[in-house]
Design a protein around this motif. Sequence first.
Motif, short mmCIF file in Angstrom:
data_model
loop_
_atom_site.label_atom_id
_atom_site.label_comp_id
_atom_site.label_asym_id
_atom_site.label_seq_id
_atom_site.Cartn_x
_atom_site.Cartn_y
_atom_site.Cartn_z
N THR A 371 0.84 -1.21 0.00
CA THR A 371 0.00 0.00 0.00
C THR A 371 0.87 1.26 0.00
O THR A 371 1.96 1.24 0.53
N ILE A 372 0.32 2.34 -0.59
CA ILE A 372 1.01 3.63 -0.47
C ILE A 372 0.08 4.64 0.17
O ILE A 372 -1.14 4.58 -0.01
N TYR A 373 0.67 5.55 0.95
CA TYR A 373 -0.09 6.66 1.52
C TYR A 373 0.62 7.95 1.13
O TYR A 373 1.85 8.02 1.14
N LEU A 374 -0.17 8.97 0.81
CA LEU A 374 0.41 10.28 0.52
C LEU A 374 -0.53 11.36 1.03
O LEU A 374 -1.74 11.15 1.19
N SER A 389 -3.89 1.18 -3.03
CA SER A 389 -3.20 -0.10 -2.90
C SER A 389 -3.72 -1.13 -3.89
O SER A 389 -4.84 -1.06 -4.36
N ASN A 390 -2.87 -2.14 -4.16
CA ASN A 390 -3.28 -3.32 -4.91
C ASN A 390 -3.57 -4.51 -4.02
O ASN A 390 -4.19 -5.46 -4.45
N TYR A 391 -3.07 -4.51 -2.82
CA TYR A 391 -3.13 -5.59 -1.82
C TYR A 391 -2.05 -6.64 -2.09
O TYR A 391 -1.69 -6.91 -3.24
N ARG A 392 -1.53 -7.18 -1.01
CA ARG A 392 -0.43 -8.14 -1.06
C ARG A 392 0.70 -7.64 -1.96
O ARG A 392 1.17 -8.34 -2.86
N GLY A 393 1.11 -6.40 -1.72
CA GLY A 393 2.21 -5.85 -2.48
C GLY A 393 1.79 -5.50 -3.89
O GLY A 393 0.97 -4.62 -4.13
#
Length: 561
Positions: A371-374, A389-393
């Motif tokens: 996941t990314i947060y901005l 996010s895409n989930y599981r990397g």
Amino acid sequence: MKTISTFLFLVILNLTVLSQDRITGLQHATRSEVIAQNGMACTSQPLATQVAIDILKKGGNAIDAAIAANATLGLMEPTGCGIGGDLFAIVWDAKSKQLYGLNASGRSPRSLTIDYFDKNKLNSIPSYGALPVSVPGCVDGWFELHGRFGQLGMEEVLRPAIDYAEKGFPLSELIAYYWQRSVAMHSKFPNVLDTYTTDGDAPKKGDIFKNPYLAETYKLIGKHGRDYFYKGEIAEIITQFIQEQGGFLKMEDMSRHSSQWVQPVSVNYRGYDIWELPPNGQGITALQMLNILKGYEFDKDEFGTARHLHLVTEAKKLAFEDRARYYADMDMQHVPVKKLLSDSYADERRQLINEAKAGKYKAGEISHGETIYLTVADQWGNMVSLIQSNYRGMGSGMVPPKLGFMLQNRGELFSLNPADANALEPGKRPFHTIIPAFITKDEEPVMSFGVMGGDFQPQGHVQIIMNILDFGMNIQEAGDAPRFSHSGSSKPTGFKTQGKGQVNIETGFDKETVLELNSMGHKLGYSPGGYGGYQAIWFDKKRQIFIGASESRKDGMAAGY
């Protein structure tokens, strides 16, 4: 006399505070906060942060800059995000002086039911492949945000990411590490090597990588709009590919998709209103924890004590039991949000905690009457808290041909028990782990922030808030402080647990804390740097300045101008 395991002894040996020899601030801080007047951006990749700042300098607002940064991260950090995934956001609109919440998560295929898994003798939805793929909500989320708040044209907003995709960019350190692992894991699936490698080799730190497929996809989206993704050629390519791989996603699922504007919900903690989005995400878990914890007083110097970690862990256990039982898509399942966030319910749950001993709990009884947060802030006072996010990397392993991105596997989080709130149903949004957060005081914006890390996210939100409001840390210190995470509480069926009933801790806690937690009955584990991804912006209204923070566990950067 109670003995300590060899593993715990090794944990204690490793728990040392790494002094930074700082002249100012707390020793665990990796750097000073970033302070600016006109705008601020904090993301998990320095080049993406600079893209956001460039958009602000061109006259774009925080919403434009957030979309531009997210698109750039989809290129540069596909190990955590991309347009094959979902998006959630909280926006402070300076003009109306209100918070707006956006749920841009996708739904399950309408032709996929629990019966399919029963007939094929599958006890859970697989993590990878075509079956866990749900409709990707990110692109629609961008256009919803942009249509309501944006200032620059979408083609201009996406231009920096397109340029980097065509000309190339150098991989940063941690992303390169996960990129190598992700490609190795997904290499058996079609189009992965073609999209994410150069002549079959995954890029390493410092290597220049190009993604011409994604550049073209972004160009088409910018020129033709969201319908080209959900009703046009891109949707046709996605659905045909998924069906060829044995999945159920169809054009109808894509064309009927829509995001949802929702009202953020809050609790008051130490005089500040803490805001999260309602389910199908897990944001209210953090609010339930805070409601329980506000019944205790914490001394400013109590950070890292056994009492601190114990009470947070017990509050987490209680909240996660409710999370497992009640949280689901509120369009298809009643979730008693008002009751779960009430002071009276928090009081009831708090009474179950033994301050001297680790406990086991059940969900409360309620009447149903990578996941990314901005985050970005602009000169007009708009602020965006965005997580994607895409989930599981990297996602499901499903890469549609020549589009440049991987599809998410969020459908894995559905339960296959029809009695569960989060049970798989056609056209339903799965339980979600990614959550943005926001803080206000006296109906004015104070802080936008988030912490990546799946199950850890609500625990991370609580720890950041406590670090600032209970323990007096600044926002950089609050993110750099050592963290802890409890694993093993009840989860929505399908969410796989690593470890059972264990408190995982980073370096930096005193051995006395470890010994005391052990004597209370907590099982302990060591998890170095496993909870990274915090970004935050604090708005100082009196001085009219933005203060930014990005922690050291990832490649991120805070910058302003």
